[in-house]
Design an enzyme around this catalytic site. Structure first.
Site, PDB file in Angstrom:
ATOM      1  CG  ASP A  71      -8.388  -4.473  -2.994  1.00 31.33           C
ATOM      2  OD1 ASP A  71      -7.621  -3.547  -3.302  1.00 31.33           O
ATOM      3  OD2 ASP A  71      -9.622  -4.366  -2.964  1.00 31.33           O
ATOM      4  CG  HIS A 121      -2.067   0.902   1.120  1.00 31.03           C
ATOM      5  ND1 HIS A 121      -1.980   2.259   1.349  1.00 31.03           N
ATOM      6  CD2 HIS A 121      -3.329   0.665   0.728  1.00 31.03           C
ATOM      7  CE1 HIS A 121      -3.167   2.805   1.138  1.00 31.03           C
ATOM      8  NE2 HIS A 121      -4.009   1.862   0.759  1.00 31.03           N
TER       9      HIS A 121
END
Ligand code: SDX
Length: 392
Positions: free
Chosen positions: A328, A271
């Protein structure tokens, strides 16, 4: 601590902005919507209440949320002419491609731009977007399946309607499943906003030209579709299925992910902001265990995901780069257990992110931020004189 990001206003120079909506601390793995922790909201609130909080800044009273839900219901009927557009898509068109087009087409039926100085006009546009977007999002699936398109049932809740719109057939009603509706509601909350991510920045910069709300949201849908962003939830499931089909050898895929010559990346990992656990991933991982157990689903993919996570978290390459599971990584496993087809996973991300996009668009417009115009560092040719073709 106040959550205010003090940078250049409205993309004027650096592409950064001020916002009072969502606070992220990537080092500590903290996520707050309007000052409330994501953990408390996911546990104690519901998606429509969180949508109201993000958009209007405060948790609604019982009367306010009832009015908001009823005002959304006024706009859940989508213009029948939109069906002509749907009929024009090829059968195997990706749902996100259809959704981006349909959302943009709504602009034709609802003239833009929205005059944000008129509170009732802005409020109407917000309720219209919440109402119509949910319906057309499910129509992308119905089109792919060759099923008749469903209509919103104003006697049922927003999240339950999603399941009805998706799965109710002329041959029989959708039978409400409490576990399914509650799991979806929680997942939508966890996806509702995330500061200035790629798709939200897209919505803000498109809206900064005073393009309408539907046009701006349509641009956000396209940005979200990318596999490095919201498209990752579909890519994670495809990756886990491939690992399962290749004997469940997680190490082989970790090696591929570390190989700089190999374009493969461990989907659902890493991320730009979180250099610690994504707090949403922690909640979703626990929910995956709970939901699959409640539904009596024993999906070997969940065990493969856990093995992959465990191996990656012990691997020097991932540890040294602070790469952890993101939102996700586990979400698709729950969607699959709820009976949602893989190609609809990113559409669900868009439904969850819709209130965040609306809130951020509204903030940018109400604050009268200037048109987004990021600058560049020029690296091209220096000044040179033009030379006639024949002389070259
Ligand atoms: C979302 O911004 C948001 O908030 C997004 C989001 C939201 O709610 O809106 O949180 C939703 O988009 C989550 C991310 C979903 N995408 C994926 O899961 C795709 C896989 N992830 C990677 O592609 C990547 O981690 C990104 C795209 C998420 C972040 O990309 P960055 O910021 O370029 O990654 P980085 O700078 O932190 O990378 C540092 C290093 C690099 O290697 P080196 O140059 O140091 O050698 O880590 C490597 C990267 O190559 N790396 C990975 C990796 N992610 C980063 N290597 C293998 N697999 C990965 N997944």
């Amino acid at each position: 601590e106040t959550g205010a990001v003090t940078m250049d206003p409205g993309f004027k120079n650096t592409g950064a902005c001020k916002s009072a909506i969502t606070f992220l601390d990537g080092e500590e793995g903290i996520l707050r919507y309007r000052g409330y922790s994501i953990e408390q909201l996911a546990e104690q609130s519901n998606f429509l209440e969180v949508s109201y909080l993000l958009i209007f800044g405060e948790l609604p009273t019982a009367a306010q949320i009832e009015k908001f839900e009823n005002d959304i219901r006024k706009y859940t009927l989508v213009n029948e002419e939109m069906k002509n557009i749907i009929d024009g898509f090829p059968k195997n068109a990706h749902p996100m491609g259809i959704l981006a087009s349909l959302t943009s087409a709504l602009t034709a039926f609802n003239p833009a731009p929205v005059n944000v100085a008129k509170e009732d006009e802005l409020y109407d546009a917000i309720c219209k977007t919440m109402g119509k977007f949910l319906v057309i999002a499910t129509w992308t699936f119905r089109k792919n399946m060759g099923y008749p398109l469903n209509y919103y049932d104003n006697t049922k809740g927003y999240v339950e309607n999603f399941m009805r719109l998706m799965f109710e057939l002329p041959t029989g009603p959708y039978l409400r499943n409490e576990t399914v509706v509650n799991a979806l509601d929680k997942l939508f909350i966890l996806h509702a906003d995330h500061e200035q991510n790629c798709s939200t920045s897209t919505v803000r910069i498109v809206g900064s030209s005073h393009a309408g709300l539907f046009a701006s949201i349509s641009a956000g849908v396209s940005a979200l579709w990318g596999p490095l962003h919201g498209g990752a939830n579909q890519a994670v499931l495809e990756m886990l299925e491939e690992i399962q089909n290749n004997g469940g050898d997680a190490d082989k895929y970790l090696a591929k992910a570390k190989d700089k010559d190999d374009p493969f990346r461990l989907m659902g990992f890493g991320h730009r902001v979180y250099k610690n656990f994504d707090p949403r991933a922690k909640i979703i991982k626990k929910a995956a265990d709970d939901v699959l157990a409640e539904l009596g689903v024993n999906d070997p993919i969940l065990n493969i995901a856990k093995k992959l996570e465990e191996a990656a978290l012990q691997d020097e390459y991932f540890k040294s780069r602070n790469l952890y599971p993101n939102v996700d990584f586990y979400s698709g496993i729950i969607y699959r257990a709820l009976g949602i087809p893989t190609e609809m996973f990113t559409v669900l991300f868009a439904i969850g992110r819709l209130p965040g996009w609306i809130a951020q668009w509204k903030e940018m417009r109400v604050n009268k931020e200037p048109i987004g115009r990021p600058r560049q560092i020029y690296t091209g040719a220096p000044l040179r004189d033009f030379v006639e073709q024949s002389a070259r």
